[in-house]
Design a protein around this motif. Structure first.
Motif, PDB file in Angstrom:
ATOM      1  N   ASN A  28      54.969  64.912 -10.225  1.00  0.00           N
ATOM      2  CA  ASN A  28      56.285  64.790 -10.862  1.00  0.00           C
ATOM      3  C   ASN A  28      57.399  65.350  -9.977  1.00  0.00           C
ATOM      4  OD1 ASN A  28      55.153  63.577 -13.080  1.00  0.00           O
ATOM      5  ND2 ASN A  28      55.027  65.457 -14.293  1.00  0.00           N
ATOM      6  N   ALA A  29      57.153  66.530  -9.414  1.00  0.00           N
ATOM      7  CA  ALA A  29      58.159  67.134  -8.529  1.00  0.00           C
ATOM      8  C   ALA A  29      58.355  66.279  -7.281  1.00  0.00           C
ATOM      9  CB  ALA A  29      57.734  68.551  -8.144  1.00  0.00           C
ATOM     10  N   PHE A  30      57.256  65.720  -6.780  1.00  0.00           N
ATOM     11  CA  PHE A  30      57.343  64.873  -5.587  1.00  0.00           C
ATOM     12  C   PHE A  30      58.175  63.624  -5.854  1.00  0.00           C
ATOM     13  CE2 PHE A  30      55.613  61.260  -3.151  1.00  0.00           C
ATOM     14  CZ  PHE A  30      55.889  61.705  -1.860  1.00  0.00           C
ATOM     15  N   LEU A  37      60.467  56.193  -4.212  1.00  0.00           N
ATOM     16  CA  LEU A  37      59.095  56.126  -4.730  1.00  0.00           C
ATOM     17  C   LEU A  37      59.081  56.264  -6.251  1.00  0.00           C
ATOM     18  CD1 LEU A  37      57.132  58.233  -2.070  1.00  0.00           C
ATOM     19  CD2 LEU A  37      57.243  55.747  -2.317  1.00  0.00           C
ATOM     20  N   SER A  38      59.990  57.097  -6.779  1.00  0.00           N
ATOM     21  CA  SER A  38      60.082  57.248  -8.231  1.00  0.00           C
ATOM     22  C   SER A  38      60.482  55.926  -8.881  1.00  0.00           C
ATOM     23  CB  SER A  38      61.103  58.328  -8.576  1.00  0.00           C
ATOM     24  OG  SER A  38      61.257  58.438  -9.985  1.00  0.00           O
ATOM     25  N   LEU A  91      61.769  43.196 -11.164  1.00  0.00           N
ATOM     26  CA  LEU A  91      61.874  43.013  -9.721  1.00  0.00           C
ATOM     27  C   LEU A  91      63.280  43.333  -9.228  1.00  0.00           C
ATOM     28  CD1 LEU A  91      59.807  39.710  -9.349  1.00  0.00           C
ATOM     29  CD2 LEU A  91      59.098  42.025  -8.764  1.00  0.00           C
ATOM     30  N   PHE A  92      64.268  43.055 -10.069  1.00  0.00           N
ATOM     31  CA  PHE A  92      65.656  43.379  -9.732  1.00  0.00           C
ATOM     32  C   PHE A  92      65.821  44.887  -9.544  1.00  0.00           C
ATOM     33  CE2 PHE A  92      69.722  44.782 -11.646  1.00  0.00           C
ATOM     34  CZ  PHE A  92      70.586  44.355 -10.659  1.00  0.00           C
ATOM     35  N   PHE A  93      65.272  45.665 -10.485  1.00  0.00           N
ATOM     36  CA  PHE A  93      65.370  47.125 -10.379  1.00  0.00           C
ATOM     37  C   PHE A  93      64.518  47.657  -9.228  1.00  0.00           C
ATOM     38  CE2 PHE A  93      66.742  46.704 -14.857  1.00  0.00           C
ATOM     39  CZ  PHE A  93      67.947  47.374 -14.749  1.00  0.00           C
ATOM     40  N   LEU A  94      63.426  46.954  -8.893  1.00  0.00           N
ATOM     41  CA  LEU A  94      62.613  47.352  -7.751  1.00  0.00           C
ATOM     42  C   LEU A  94      63.408  47.206  -6.451  1.00  0.00           C
ATOM     43  CD1 LEU A  94      59.909  48.190  -6.503  1.00  0.00           C
ATOM     44  CD2 LEU A  94      59.230  45.780  -6.521  1.00  0.00           C
ATOM     45  N   ILE A  95      64.152  46.128  -6.336  1.00  0.00           N
ATOM     46  CA  ILE A  95      64.992  45.915  -5.155  1.00  0.00           C
ATOM     47  C   ILE A  95      66.060  47.007  -5.051  1.00  0.00           C
ATOM     48  CG2 ILE A  95      66.702  44.370  -4.102  1.00  0.00           C
ATOM     49  CD1 ILE A  95      65.091  42.024  -5.277  1.00  0.00           C
ATOM     50  N   LEU A  96      66.643  47.372  -6.189  1.00  0.00           N
ATOM     51  CA  LEU A  96      67.637  48.446  -6.188  1.00  0.00           C
ATOM     52  C   LEU A  96      67.012  49.759  -5.730  1.00  0.00           C
ATOM     53  CD1 LEU A  96      69.697  47.874  -9.474  1.00  0.00           C
ATOM     54  CD2 LEU A  96      70.228  47.144  -7.150  1.00  0.00           C
ATOM     55  N   ALA A  97      65.762  49.995  -6.174  1.00  0.00           N
ATOM     56  CA  ALA A  97      65.086  51.233  -5.782  1.00  0.00           C
ATOM     57  C   ALA A  97      64.792  51.256  -4.284  1.00  0.00           C
ATOM     58  CB  ALA A  97      63.793  51.402  -6.578  1.00  0.00           C
ATOM     59  N   LEU A  98      64.339  50.120  -3.769  1.00  0.00           N
ATOM     60  CA  LEU A  98      64.006  50.049  -2.341  1.00  0.00           C
ATOM     61  C   LEU A  98      65.240  50.182  -1.458  1.00  0.00           C
ATOM     62  CD1 LEU A  98      61.342  47.185  -2.387  1.00  0.00           C
ATOM     63  CD2 LEU A  98      60.933  49.621  -2.044  1.00  0.00           C
ATOM     64  N   THR A  99      66.354  49.685  -1.923  1.00  0.00           N
ATOM     65  CA  THR A  99      67.591  49.739  -1.129  1.00  0.00           C
ATOM     66  C   THR A  99      68.425  50.980  -1.443  1.00  0.00           C
ATOM     67  OG1 THR A  99      68.680  48.349  -2.800  1.00  0.00           O
ATOM     68  CG2 THR A  99      67.720  47.236  -0.880  1.00  0.00           C
ATOM     69  N   LYS A 100      67.934  51.825  -2.368  1.00  0.00           N
ATOM     70  CA  LYS A 100      68.605  53.075  -2.741  1.00  0.00           C
ATOM     71  C   LYS A 100      70.009  52.837  -3.303  1.00  0.00           C
ATOM     72  CE  LYS A 100      66.174  55.801   0.754  1.00  0.00           C
ATOM     73  NZ  LYS A 100      66.296  56.775   1.870  1.00  0.00           N
TER      74      LYS A 100
END
Length: 286
Positions: A28-30, A37-38, A91-100
């Motif tokens: 969780n802390a990581f 990654l979160s 998948l849209f939110f995954l792209i946002l996560a990958l691109t920060k």
């Protein structure tokens, strides 16, 4: 194989949730420190969850309706289309996560071109909304024999933006959902009386009386008499022209069957051809 695939997804989802719940190895802390990654972790959990929900809903529906895999109907296509949209959001939110990219920042930046996107995607979005209306209604269903414009055939698939129709000539026609929904449609399957019609023309002078043609057609379809209501045969004269008569031969099947209708139509057309051909031979001999 499908059950094993579903079991693996359940196992993976349970494992991910347990890791989070018991904070295995300080995960969780990581993840709190690693925003990318979160985000990926949360999206994977989301996608697995909705996939299992979709599979569970379809499974219960198949059990209730007695549908075996891979049989489908409107409700199943509708659920699949709905979950395709949910997958797209994931998948849209995954792209946002990958691109920060933060979701709020993304919404603010894209608002500048929102009007252009709305115009560009107008027809596609309209087809998607229409697909939801069609698949969850009972006006048109997979397996229905319909006529829309010049196309007549059986509905075999209903996707997010297209409806597939298998015509009597075995051609696969794909029509936009919006066009199907807004068009005038004849649904032969939904008729209270499932009357089948075969139209044809015969030159004047070839037949002596209408009963002669009607008896000819009854003999032609005699091998199917167990599947046709005996009191439903009807031969109508539609029009009288200078050189020919227009007829419509009608009958009612006990159970609608497009393949059977195709076989009967073939028998009728061949019987008429042989009848007209014999008349031509007789005329030449005279």
């Amino acid at each position: 194989m499908r059950k094993l695939y579903i079991a693996l997804k359940i196992l993976l989802l349970a494992l991910l949730l347990i890791i989070r719940a018991i904070d295995l190895l300080g995960v969780n802390a990581f993840l709190d420190d690693q925003k990318v990654l979160s985000g990926i972790f949360n999206v994977v959990v989301y996608l697995l969850s909705i996939e299992l929900v979709k599979s569970f809903i379809i499974y219960l529906y198949r059990q209730r309706k007695g549908l075996k895999y891979p049989e489908n109907d409107n409700f199943i296509f509708g659920i699949r289309n709905l979950f395709i949209l949910l997958y797209t959001f994931g998948l849209f939110f995954l792209i946002l996560a990958l691109t920060k990219v933060q979701f709020t920042n993304f919404i603010f930046s894209i608002s500048i071109v929102a009007a252009a996107l709305a115009i560009t995607l107008k027809e596609f979005l309209s087809d998607i909304i229409t697909s939801m209306l069609m698949t969850f209604s009972r006006e048109l269903e997979v397996g229905d024999v319909i006529k829309i414009g010049e196309h007549k055939g059986k509905i075999v698939h209903m996707s997010l933006n297209k409806t597939a129709i298998l015509t009597e000539d075995d051609d696969m026609v794909f029509l936009p959902n919006t066009k199907v929904y807004l068009s005038d449609i004849v649904n032969y399957t939904k008729r209270d009386i499932k009357k089948t019609s075969i139209s044809f023309e015969i030159g004047i002078g070839i037949i002596q009386n209408v009963e002669e043609v009607e008896n000819l057609l009854k003999i032609a379809v005699a091998e199917y008499e167990e599947k046709i209501r005996p009191d439903s045969y009807n031969l109508r004269i539609l029009d009288i022209k200078k050189d020919f008569l227009s007829f419509k031969f009608q009958y009612i099947l006990y159970k609608p069957d497009p393949e059977l209708e195709k076989s009967i139509r073939k028998k009728v057309i061949r019987a008429l051809y042989e009848f007209i051909n014999k008349f031509g031979d007789s005329a030449e001999k005279k």
